[in-house]
Scaffold this motif. Structure first.
Motif, PDB file in Angstrom:
ATOM      1  N   GLY A 132       0.844  -1.145   0.076  1.00 46.96           N
ATOM      2  CA  GLY A 132      -0.009   0.133  -0.085  1.00 46.96           C
ATOM      3  C   GLY A 132       0.753   1.227   0.109  1.00 46.96           C
ATOM      4  N   PRO A 133       0.459   2.132  -0.472  1.00 47.79           N
ATOM      5  CA  PRO A 133      -1.029   2.762  -0.633  1.00 47.79           C
ATOM      6  C   PRO A 133      -1.214   2.161  -2.177  1.00 47.79           C
ATOM      7  CG  PRO A 133       0.240   4.757  -0.677  1.00 47.79           C
ATOM      8  CD  PRO A 133       0.954   3.615  -0.302  1.00 47.79           C
ATOM      9  N   LYS A 134      -0.360   1.932  -2.945  1.00 50.06           N
ATOM     10  CA  LYS A 134      -0.710   1.725  -4.524  1.00 50.06           C
ATOM     11  C   LYS A 134      -1.467   0.604  -4.377  1.00 50.06           C
ATOM     12  CE  LYS A 134       1.843   0.775  -8.336  1.00 50.06           C
ATOM     13  NZ  LYS A 134       2.127  -0.434  -8.806  1.00 50.06           N
ATOM     14  N   VAL A 135      -1.461  -0.377  -3.530  1.00 49.45           N
ATOM     15  CA  VAL A 135      -2.408  -1.387  -3.634  1.00 49.45           C
ATOM     16  C   VAL A 135      -3.355  -1.321  -2.559  1.00 49.45           C
ATOM     17  CG1 VAL A 135      -2.627  -4.106  -3.025  1.00 49.45           C
ATOM     18  CG2 VAL A 135      -0.616  -3.098  -4.627  1.00 49.45           C
ATOM     19  N   ARG A 136      -4.760  -1.390  -2.910  1.00 53.19           N
ATOM     20  CA  ARG A 136      -5.898  -1.218  -1.992  1.00 53.19           C
ATOM     21  C   ARG A 136      -6.619  -2.404  -2.125  1.00 53.19           C
ATOM     22  NH1 ARG A 136      -9.138   2.136  -4.394  1.00 53.19           N
ATOM     23  NH2 ARG A 136      -8.307   2.729  -6.054  1.00 53.19           N
ATOM     24  N   THR A 137      -6.664  -3.226  -2.876  1.00 51.09           N
ATOM     25  CA  THR A 137      -7.517  -4.429  -2.918  1.00 51.09           C
ATOM     26  C   THR A 137      -6.679  -5.756  -2.934  1.00 51.09           C
ATOM     27  OG1 THR A 137      -9.131  -2.899  -3.770  1.00 51.09           O
ATOM     28  CG2 THR A 137      -9.463  -5.134  -3.948  1.00 51.09           C
ATOM     29  N   VAL A 138      -6.788  -6.674  -2.164  1.00 50.64           N
ATOM     30  CA  VAL A 138      -6.270  -8.189  -2.533  1.00 50.64           C
ATOM     31  C   VAL A 138      -7.136  -9.044  -2.870  1.00 50.64           C
ATOM     32  CG1 VAL A 138      -4.705  -9.618  -1.488  1.00 50.64           C
ATOM     33  CG2 VAL A 138      -4.329  -7.259  -1.078  1.00 50.64           C
ATOM     34  N   VAL A 139      -7.461  -9.893  -3.708  1.00 49.34           N
ATOM     35  CA  VAL A 139      -8.437 -10.795  -3.959  1.00 49.34           C
ATOM     36  C   VAL A 139      -7.748 -12.280  -4.342  1.00 49.34           C
ATOM     37  CG1 VAL A 139      -9.942  -8.926  -4.977  1.00 49.34           C
ATOM     38  CG2 VAL A 139      -8.205 -10.258  -6.502  1.00 49.34           C
ATOM     39  N   ASN A 140      -8.394 -13.082  -4.138  1.00 49.27           N
ATOM     40  CA  ASN A 140      -7.916 -14.675  -4.294  1.00 49.27           C
ATOM     41  C   ASN A 140      -8.894 -15.312  -5.600  1.00 49.27           C
ATOM     42  OD1 ASN A 140      -6.528 -16.739  -3.886  1.00 49.27           O
ATOM     43  ND2 ASN A 140      -8.055 -17.992  -2.671  1.00 49.27           N
ATOM     44  N   LYS A 141      -8.426 -15.835  -6.225  1.00 51.19           N
ATOM     45  CA  LYS A 141      -9.402 -16.664  -7.241  1.00 51.19           C
ATOM     46  C   LYS A 141     -10.083 -17.783  -6.454  1.00 51.19           C
ATOM     47  CE  LYS A 141      -8.785 -19.679 -11.344  1.00 51.19           C
ATOM     48  NZ  LYS A 141      -7.753 -20.186 -12.259  1.00 51.19           N
ATOM     49  N   ALA A 142     -11.405 -17.771  -6.693  1.00 52.73           N
ATOM     50  CA  ALA A 142     -12.273 -18.220  -5.679  1.00 52.73           C
ATOM     51  C   ALA A 142     -12.193 -19.844  -6.069  1.00 52.73           C
ATOM     52  CB  ALA A 142     -13.536 -17.546  -5.531  1.00 52.73           C
ATOM     53  N   HIS A 143     -12.550 -20.157  -7.323  1.00 50.32           N
ATOM     54  CA  HIS A 143     -12.551 -21.594  -7.827  1.00 50.32           C
ATOM     55  C   HIS A 143     -12.204 -21.564  -9.228  1.00 50.32           C
ATOM     56  CE1 HIS A 143     -16.592 -20.362  -9.498  1.00 50.32           C
ATOM     57  NE2 HIS A 143     -16.710 -19.799  -8.324  1.00 50.32           N
ATOM     58  N   ASN A 144     -12.393 -22.596  -9.776  1.00 50.77           N
ATOM     59  CA  ASN A 144     -11.902 -22.925 -11.171  1.00 50.77           C
ATOM     60  C   ASN A 144     -12.599 -22.966 -12.189  1.00 50.77           C
ATOM     61  OD1 ASN A 144      -9.130 -23.050 -11.333  1.00 50.77           O
ATOM     62  ND2 ASN A 144      -8.857 -25.039 -10.004  1.00 50.77           N
ATOM     63  N   LEU A 152     -12.655 -13.886 -13.996  1.00 46.36           N
ATOM     64  CA  LEU A 152     -12.278 -14.905 -12.810  1.00 46.36           C
ATOM     65  C   LEU A 152     -13.261 -14.638 -11.858  1.00 46.36           C
ATOM     66  CD1 LEU A 152      -8.460 -14.331 -13.182  1.00 46.36           C
ATOM     67  CD2 LEU A 152      -9.567 -16.352 -13.601  1.00 46.36           C
ATOM     68  N   PRO A 153     -13.560 -15.865 -11.108  1.00 44.36           N
ATOM     69  CA  PRO A 153     -14.403 -15.623  -9.862  1.00 44.36           C
ATOM     70  C   PRO A 153     -13.365 -15.018  -8.825  1.00 44.36           C
ATOM     71  CG  PRO A 153     -14.220 -17.860 -10.190  1.00 44.36           C
ATOM     72  CD  PRO A 153     -13.367 -17.202 -11.566  1.00 44.36           C
ATOM     73  N   LEU A 154     -13.863 -13.988  -7.902  1.00 45.70           N
ATOM     74  CA  LEU A 154     -12.830 -13.539  -7.405  1.00 45.70           C
ATOM     75  C   LEU A 154     -13.331 -13.484  -5.685  1.00 45.70           C
ATOM     76  CD1 LEU A 154     -11.790 -10.216  -8.900  1.00 45.70           C
ATOM     77  CD2 LEU A 154     -10.705 -12.533  -9.079  1.00 45.70           C
ATOM     78  N   GLU A 155     -12.695 -13.449  -4.757  1.00 42.53           N
ATOM     79  CA  GLU A 155     -12.907 -13.511  -3.403  1.00 42.53           C
ATOM     80  C   GLU A 155     -12.129 -12.471  -2.722  1.00 42.53           C
ATOM     81  OE1 GLU A 155     -13.238 -15.910   0.959  1.00 42.53           O
ATOM     82  OE2 GLU A 155     -11.629 -16.528  -0.529  1.00 42.53           O
ATOM     83  N   LEU A 156     -12.763 -11.218  -2.314  1.00 44.68           N
ATOM     84  CA  LEU A 156     -12.097 -10.287  -1.557  1.00 44.68           C
ATOM     85  C   LEU A 156     -11.258 -10.693  -0.296  1.00 44.68           C
ATOM     86  CD1 LEU A 156     -11.420  -7.174  -1.586  1.00 44.68           C
ATOM     87  CD2 LEU A 156     -13.394  -6.822   0.177  1.00 44.68           C
ATOM     88  N   ILE A 157     -10.087 -10.689  -0.222  1.00 44.20           N
ATOM     89  CA  ILE A 157      -9.228 -11.123   1.064  1.00 44.20           C
ATOM     90  C   ILE A 157      -8.824  -9.844   1.933  1.00 44.20           C
ATOM     91  CG2 ILE A 157      -9.037 -13.586   0.452  1.00 44.20           C
ATOM     92  CD1 ILE A 157      -5.888 -12.985   0.092  1.00 44.20           C
ATOM     93  N   ALA A 158      -8.589  -9.084   1.429  1.00 45.59           N
ATOM     94  CA  ALA A 158      -8.183  -7.721   2.198  1.00 45.59           C
ATOM     95  C   ALA A 158      -8.464  -6.193   1.403  1.00 45.59           C
ATOM     96  CB  ALA A 158      -6.630  -7.957   2.649  1.00 45.59           C
ATOM     97  N   GLY A 159      -8.644  -5.558   2.082  1.00 47.04           N
ATOM     98  CA  GLY A 159      -8.875  -4.094   1.706  1.00 47.04           C
ATOM     99  C   GLY A 159     -10.150  -3.743   0.990  1.00 47.04           C
ATOM    100  N   GLU A 160     -10.230  -2.960   0.124  1.00 47.26           N
ATOM    101  CA  GLU A 160     -11.475  -2.311  -0.496  1.00 47.26           C
ATOM    102  C   GLU A 160     -12.095  -3.245  -1.576  1.00 47.26           C
ATOM    103  OE1 GLU A 160     -10.714   1.698  -1.915  1.00 47.26           O
ATOM    104  OE2 GLU A 160      -9.367   2.091  -0.212  1.00 47.26           O
ATOM    105  N   GLN A 161     -13.491  -3.196  -1.561  1.00 46.62           N
ATOM    106  CA  GLN A 161     -14.150  -4.014  -2.630  1.00 46.62           C
ATOM    107  C   GLN A 161     -14.397  -3.177  -3.701  1.00 46.62           C
ATOM    108  OE1 GLN A 161     -17.547  -6.052  -1.273  1.00 46.62           O
ATOM    109  NE2 GLN A 161     -17.610  -7.110  -3.071  1.00 46.62           N
ATOM    110  N   ASP A 162     -13.161  -2.936  -4.408  1.00 49.93           N
ATOM    111  CA  ASP A 162     -13.158  -1.833  -5.586  1.00 49.93           C
ATOM    112  C   ASP A 162     -12.377  -2.618  -6.759  1.00 49.93           C
ATOM    113  OD1 ASP A 162     -13.111   0.089  -7.489  1.00 49.93           O
ATOM    114  OD2 ASP A 162     -11.761   1.258  -6.208  1.00 49.93           O
ATOM    115  N   TYR A 163     -13.117  -2.995  -7.789  1.00 47.95           N
ATOM    116  CA  TYR A 163     -12.823  -3.869  -8.716  1.00 47.95           C
ATOM    117  C   TYR A 163     -12.428  -2.891  -9.889  1.00 47.95           C
ATOM    118  CZ  TYR A 163     -13.940  -7.595  -5.464  1.00 47.95           C
ATOM    119  OH  TYR A 163     -13.884  -8.533  -4.455  1.00 47.95           O
ATOM    120  N   GLU A 164     -12.760  -1.803  -9.964  1.00 50.34           N
ATOM    121  CA  GLU A 164     -12.576  -1.021 -11.077  1.00 50.34           C
ATOM    122  C   GLU A 164     -11.155  -0.503 -11.105  1.00 50.34           C
ATOM    123  OE1 GLU A 164     -15.417  -0.052 -12.946  1.00 50.34           O
ATOM    124  OE2 GLU A 164     -14.206   1.147 -14.511  1.00 50.34           O
ATOM    125  N   VAL A 165     -10.603  -1.037 -12.145  1.00 50.38           N
ATOM    126  CA  VAL A 165      -9.016  -0.928 -12.309  1.00 50.38           C
ATOM    127  C   VAL A 165      -8.540   0.026 -13.302  1.00 50.38           C
ATOM    128  CG1 VAL A 165      -8.322  -3.025 -10.861  1.00 50.38           C
ATOM    129  CG2 VAL A 165      -8.651  -3.077 -13.284  1.00 50.38           C
TER     130      VAL A 165
END
Ligand SMILES: C[S@@+](CC[C@H](N)C(=O)[O-])C[C@H]1O[C@@H](n2cnc3c(N)ncnc32)[C@H](O)[C@@H]1O
Length: 405
Positions: A132-144, A152-165
């Motif tokens: 951070g602060p460049k990185v605000r959102t961390v996601v994991n690939k939820a399944h295959n 990709l199906p995503l699961e938010l694991i830390a930070g803001e739920q903001d997927y607009e990149v």
């Protein structure tokens, strides 16, 4: 630390290497403020007496006339350690630290193994803290599960739920909702390589355009692109990305199934016109009317400009393409048969069709490509070249078939 004559410093560093301070951002050799001819080599543990050191190291220090120096005290904490070092410390023994992640704008994307999943929150938090602060959102690939839109199906694991990149992609800046569209930063070189082979005066059809990486880069090189994608979230990002990169007059977007796009585009460039025309399906330059970006785009686009873009699009739709891009590697070939009619054009377009293969030998790949294309085209593909793009799994490669229709 240990103070030695400046001339003996390198010898001490070499002989005492495993005990010398090695922390990023910290210099291991410092001036000895009590004697300008001497230097202090900092060790990696707090030292009260030289007798605390292993005997072999003490002998080395004796040999170079080293003396204990207490003038430096360094506190090394969380902020001085890398992501890897912190996670190695925090994760239970036997759980491997995640080896890599993909960065997409302000978002970091992990692909955790099942045994790492129970620790995803701590992994995510460390990444946020460190990147951070460049990185605000961390996601994991939820399944295959593979979806039609290849997002990709995503699961938010830390930070803001903001997927607009927003990503810098060669000379282009692209914006999109990472949770809704396909995006792969590793295709960057391929996007640039193919786009740079197009130039002014050329018309490109991009049948599976995603959010427009090929389209925007090709338009930046002067080509005009009719860019299509079945995913509404991807297709509506194309006009916005085109505008943001100053190529709105040369990128026109459609949200159709590729076969339907080809059917309408063929009719349009052969002089046909109907309600089912290509122009009727063209997305407005501010396609996604709800987004802030679109509202800004609308304000910055004067009516006259809209009309001239629309006229440029109509002119492009009336022409046959010089190139066709098909980047849906698992099933691009299925769509090649829809292009058969283009072989009657006076200037036959070049197709750039991505595909997968499990074969390793170049001659076998060429034979496989010839067979696949032959059954789609019902004739031998002309000027066929097969090129490896990248390896996608241990025995699976992404290939590019280039041929003339
Ligand atoms: C592998 S992605 C490639 C996207 C883009 N060209 C790139 O390189 O990033 C394939 C795209 O094809 C789209 N797609 C899937 N099926 C389609 C179809 N039948 N017609 C049109 N687009 C389709 C998906 O939504 C996805 O955006």
């Amino acid at each position: 630390g240990v103070s030695v004559e400046a001339a003996d410093c390198a010898t001490l560093m070499r002989l005492a290497r495993p005990h010398v301070l090695r922390e990023r951002g910290f210099k291991a050799v410092r001036p000895d403020t009590t004697d300008s001819r001497r230097r202090v080599v900092l060790l990696n543990s707090e030292l009260q007496e030289l007798t605390q050191l292993p005997s072999a190291l003490r002998r080395v220090i004796d040999d170079v006339g080293g003396e204990l120096h207490r003038g430096y005290h360094i506190d090394i904490g969380y902020e001085h350690h890398s992501v890897h070092e912190v996670l190695q410390e925090l994760l239970p023994a036997g759980i491997e630290v995640p080896s890599g992640f993909e960065s997409v704008g302000h978002l970091v994307h992990l692909n955790l193994r099942p045994e790492q999943l129970p620790h995803r929150e701590i992994i995510g938090q460390v990444l946020l803290d460190k990147l951070g602060p460049k990185v605000r959102t961390v996601v994991n690939k939820a399944h295959n599960i593979e979806s039609t839109f290849r997002n990709l199906p995503l699961e938010l694991i830390a930070g803001e739920q903001d997927y607009e990149v927003e990503v810098q992609h060669g000379a282009a800046k692209l914006r999109f909702d990472y949770s809704k569209v396909y995006w792969n930063s590793r295709l960057h070189t391929e996007h640039e390589r193919l786009a740079s082979s197009f130039g002014p005066g050329e018309l490109v059809w991009d049948l599976f355009a995603g959010v427009g990486p090929f389209a925007v880069l090709a338009a930046q090189r002067g080509a005009t692109v009719l860019a299509n994608d079945l995913n509404p979230a991807a297709a509506s990002a194309i006009p916005l990305n085109a505008r943001q990169n100053g190529v709105a007059a040369r990128v026109h977007a459609y949200n159709l199934d590729a076969e339907e796009f080809v059917r309408r585009a063929l009719s349009s460039c052969s002089g046909g016109s109907s309600d089912q025309s290509l122009s009727a399906a063209r997305l407005p330059t501010d396609a996604d009317l709800g987004s802030d970006q679109a509202i800004l785009a609308r304000h910055s686009c004067a009516l006259g400009e809209e009309q001239s873009i629309s006229a440029a699009a109509a002119a492009a739709e009336a022409q046959p393409p010089s190139h066709i891009i098909m980047n849906l590697p698992a099933s691009s070939i299925r769509f090649v048969s829809a292009l058969r009619q283009l072989s009657v054009m006076p200037i036959k377009p070049v197709a750039h069709c991505y595909s997968f293969s499990n074969l390793a030998a170049a001659d076998e790949r060429l034979a496989e490509a010839t067979e696949r294309l032959c059954s789609a085209l019902q004739r031998l593909p002309a000027e066929l070249v097969v090129r490896e793009v990248r390896s996608v799994a241990p025995s699976k490669v992404m290939l590019l078939y280039t041929f003339r229709l």
